[in-house]
Each structure stands twice: as structure tokens, then as C-alpha cells.
Design a protein around this motif. Structure first.
Motif, PDB file in Angstrom:
ATOM      1  N   ILE A   1       0.808  -1.210   0.000  1.00 37.15           N
ATOM      2  CA  ILE A   1       0.000   0.000   0.000  1.00 37.15           C
ATOM      3  C   ILE A   1       0.845   1.266   0.000  1.00 37.15           C
ATOM      4  N   LEU A   2       2.124   1.149   0.407  1.00 34.11           N
ATOM      5  CA  LEU A   2       3.017   2.303   0.449  1.00 34.11           C
ATOM      6  C   LEU A   2       3.578   2.581  -0.939  1.00 34.11           C
ATOM      7  N   PRO A   3       3.451   3.795  -1.471  1.00 29.78           N
ATOM      8  CA  PRO A   3       4.028   4.096  -2.781  1.00 29.78           C
ATOM      9  C   PRO A   3       5.557   4.152  -2.712  1.00 29.78           C
ATOM     10  N   VAL A   4       6.178   4.054  -3.848  1.00 34.78           N
ATOM     11  CA  VAL A   4       7.626   4.173  -3.954  1.00 34.78           C
ATOM     12  C   VAL A   4       7.910   5.450  -4.753  1.00 34.78           C
ATOM     13  N   PRO A   5       8.357   6.511  -4.074  1.00 31.59           N
ATOM     14  CA  PRO A   5       8.531   7.796  -4.768  1.00 31.59           C
ATOM     15  C   PRO A   5       9.564   7.742  -5.882  1.00 31.59           C
TER      16      PRO A   5
ATOM     17  N   LEU B   1      11.109  10.746   0.142  1.00 29.12           N
ATOM     18  CA  LEU B   1      10.608  11.737  -0.801  1.00 29.12           C
ATOM     19  C   LEU B   1      11.647  12.786  -1.172  1.00 29.12           C
ATOM     20  N   LEU B   2      12.532  13.098  -0.249  1.00 27.09           N
ATOM     21  CA  LEU B   2      13.516  14.144  -0.486  1.00 27.09           C
ATOM     22  C   LEU B   2      14.859  13.607  -0.948  1.00 27.09           C
ATOM     23  N   GLY B   3      15.000  12.308  -0.996  1.00 25.33           N
ATOM     24  CA  GLY B   3      16.266  11.721  -1.416  1.00 25.33           C
ATOM     25  C   GLY B   3      17.363  11.845  -0.386  1.00 25.33           C
ATOM     26  N   SER B   4      16.972  12.079   0.878  1.00 23.28           N
ATOM     27  CA  SER B   4      17.972  12.264   1.930  1.00 23.28           C
ATOM     28  C   SER B   4      18.488  10.933   2.480  1.00 23.28           C
TER      29      SER B   4
END
Length: 368
Positions: free
Chosen positions: A57-61, A130-133
Motif C-alpha cells: 500500500i506504500l508508494p515508492v517515490p 521523498l527528499l532523497g535524503s
């Protein structure tokens, strides 16, 4: 004070989402790829199917997929595929974004440029927040691959020993002793194999007797392919074009003879891919399975020698128990090698040599 709380909440959200995606982004992500066919010939076009699925259910950004192929498979223009190619390998890189419960199917149109065995290899997937951190990496091997057969040369109109063998088979054939047909016994002669001695008859007569075998029409051919491009070659061929031509010529000869119902075996002093100490050694046989075995062996043949061709032929001569028609496919014939071929003839084998010349000039026949 309000700005402080907003900043604090933002930091907490960033840390939580980073932790969440780092832990779960690659969970329940499946990846597979496969060729539509397991085998093909040089120059054939085919499909490589790639399937990526997010089963949660969790998206993969964002998802980066990296893989590696041997050179020799050419990928045609493909969206979202970055290819960096070196001398021996090519690296592929693609980026995706996957919504929950999403499957992506990509069909790559590729061309088999060069013979060989191409494993699907290892795939590396990288994903993060989401931020690529922050990010997580997962690598896993894939099963299967593609075998690219050498393109067989058309030998039907070539002046090769093939035509002589066909004449022997159709018109009169080469008459040899059949080891399974015994018609009596005779006096032992020098050169008779010990396994043919009839001990009971020898005991009765008081002298060595051997089984007399009936003759049968047969034509059993053994092709020996030399992967050395010159006599002083150390380990790997430095002029591979001539040897590659010889491989395609060998494939054409085998396909032509076997299609005519003849029996043929194959040997070479080169090693097989991923088996550096294993040489081609296919016993004489006929039929469709034999041609597939020969094509497969030629596809996997590396241009690295295990033995010098002279030493390899000497090893073969010592272990051959029957008489054969021998075809040598080689880029050269030295005095030392010529002497070895005469030894084959002294043992009852008929020997022909197809000498590979520079590319563009074809090949020629040489008497042994």
C-alpha cells in the motif's frame, strides 16, 4: 514561536518519512526479466521482457534499477534506459515511480550481435524517501540467460571435403570394420588392438588370434577447430576475426553434413565460457539433437586455449579407438602440426585441412 513549532514539526515529518521509506520502500518490490526465447542466431531480433511490481500500500517515490550485460546484445532506442558501454560489459540504469499495487511491464527490442552465452546477471535496486535524503539498496541474481548461436556459413556451394564425404556416403561410402559384427577369427597382426584378442581361440591354436570383423558402410567425421590464430599464441587470440570466421564455417559444415544424415563429432582446444579448463568434446553422433549440441558448444566457446593445438591433437590421437574422417579447421599449418597430421594418417584416419585465411579472402583446402 509559531515559526519554531512549524520548523520542529517539519523536521519530525522529514525524519519519520525518511525512516519509513528507508525501511519499507523496497519491501514487497518484485523484479524479473527474461528473453522471449532461450536461443537465437547472430543477427536475430528478439524481446527482453522486464517486470517491476509494487505489492504494498506504500508508494515508492523513486526507484533506480541498475543491471549489467555482456556486450554483444544491442538495445534499440528505449525510453527511460541509460546505457554506458565498455569493451566487455554494458551498464543499464532506469528510474521509476511506483504507486501502490502497481505493475510495470517493459518490452526491450534487442538484437543479438555476437555469438555467446548472456546471463541475465545481477540487478541492483535503490530507493529512498521523498527528499532523497536517505536510501536503501538491494541486489539479487537473476536466473537464466540467452544462448546466441554462431551464424552458420552456407557451405553447399563451397569446394570443401564435405563434397568428398557426401560422394563416399551416397555412391560407394568408405568401408570400415564394424565393431559389432564378428565373422570369425584370424591370426594376430602387428597393430591389432589388444581388446580384439580372442583368448579361447588363441588357447586352442597355440598362437594369438583376433576377432575378424565384417565390413559396413560408414562415414564418421570428427571436426577439430583450432582457436589459435598463430602457432606462438600464448593464451588468448589476438586476431579473433579469423577464428570467429572458422567458428561460423564449422557451424555451417556441421549443419550441412548432419542434415544429410551423416554422423559428426566436434573437438576444440579452446575453453568453454565459465569453465576455463573444459574443452569441447562432442562424440560422433547424428540427428537434430547433435546439431543443437554443436551450436551450443560453439556459442559458448571462448577464444582462450587450454592446450596448444599440436598437444591437443596428440592427446586426441592417443584416445581415438576407431578410424575417422578428420577435418581440421585452423588458421595455420606449421611443419610441427603437419607431422602430427601424418601420424593421424598412419593410424588409418583420413585427414583434410581447411585453412582459414585473412578475413575477406575466405578459406582454402590443404592436403595433409
Amino acid at each position: 514561536m509559531g515559526a519554531y513549532w512549524i520548523l520542529l514539526v517539519a523536521v519530525v515529518v522529514i525524519v519519520l518519512q525518511a525512516s519509513l521509506f528507508r525501511r519499507f520502500a523496497l519491501k514487497r518490490i518484485t523484479y524479473s526479466r527474461s528473453f522471449k526465447v532461450p536461443t537465437c542466431f547472430e543477427g536475430d531480433a528478439l524481446e527482453l521482457v522486464e517486470v517491476i511490481e509494487n505489492r504494498k500500500i506504500l508508494p515508492v517515490p523513486w526507484l533506480r534499477v541498475e543491471s549489467q550485460f555482456r556486450t554483444g546484445i544491442a538495445f534499440r532506442g528505449q525510453h527511460n534506459l541509460d546505457i554506458s558501454e565498455g569493451q566487455y560489459y554494458q551498464n543499464h540504469k532506469s528510474f521509476f515511480s511506483l504507486m501502490p499495487w502497481t505493475k510495470i511491464v517493459r518490452r526491450h527490442h534487442v538484437t543479438a550481435i555476437h555469438r555467446g552465452f548472456y546471463r541475465l546477471g545481477t540487478v541492483s535496486m535503490t530507493s529512498g524517501d521523498l527528499l532523497g535524503s536517505s536510501s536503501d539498496v538491494s541486489s539479487f541474481p537473476l536466473e537464466g540467460g540467452l544462448t546466441v548461436y554462431p551464424e552458420p556459413l552456407d557451405v553447399s556451394d563451397m569446394s570443401l571435403p564435405v563434397q568428398t564425404w557426401m560422394g563416399d556416403m551416397i555412391v560407394r561410402r568408405w568401408i570400415v570394420e564394424d565393431p559389432f559384427l564378428v565373422s570369425g577369427v584370424r591370426q594376430y597382426q602387428d597393430g591389432d588392438p589388444l581388446k580384439d584378442i580372442h583368448w579361447k581361440a588363441s588357447a586352442r591354436s597355440g598362437s594369438l588370434q583376433v576377432r575378424r570383423r565384417d565390413a559396413t558402410a560408414d562415414c564418421r567425421i570428427k571436426v577439430y577447430l583450432n582457436i589459435e590464430d598463430h602457432e606462438q599464441m600464448w593464451s588468448k587470440a589476438t586476431r579473433p576475426e579469423s577464428v570467429e570466421y572458422g567458428i561460423r564455417l564449422t557451424a555451417g559444415i556441421a549443419a550441412h553434413l548432419l542434415s544429410q544424415g551423416m554422423e559428426l563429432g566436434l573437438g576444440s582446444n579452446g575453453c568453454l565460457v565459465e569453465e576455463p579448463n573444459v574443452m569441447i568434446d562432442l562424440p560422433v553422433a547424428g540427428g537434430r539433437e547433435q546439431i543443437h549440441s554443436i551450436f551450443d558448444a560453439l556459442a559458448r566457446l571462448e577464444l582462450s586455449r587450454v592446450l596448444s593445438f599440436h598437444d591437443y591433437l596428440e592427446q586426441e590421437l592417443n584416445r581415438l579407438e576407431e578410424r575417422y574422417d578428420i577435418l581440421i579447421v585452423s588458421t595455420y599449418v606449421s611443419d610441427r602440426l603437419q607431422s602430427m597430421l601424418h601420424r593421424f594418417q598412419d593410424h588409418g584416419h583420413r585427414v583434410q585441412v581447411t585453412l582459414l585465411e585473412d578475413i575477406g579472402q575466405g578459406h582454402k583446402e590443404v592436403s595433409a
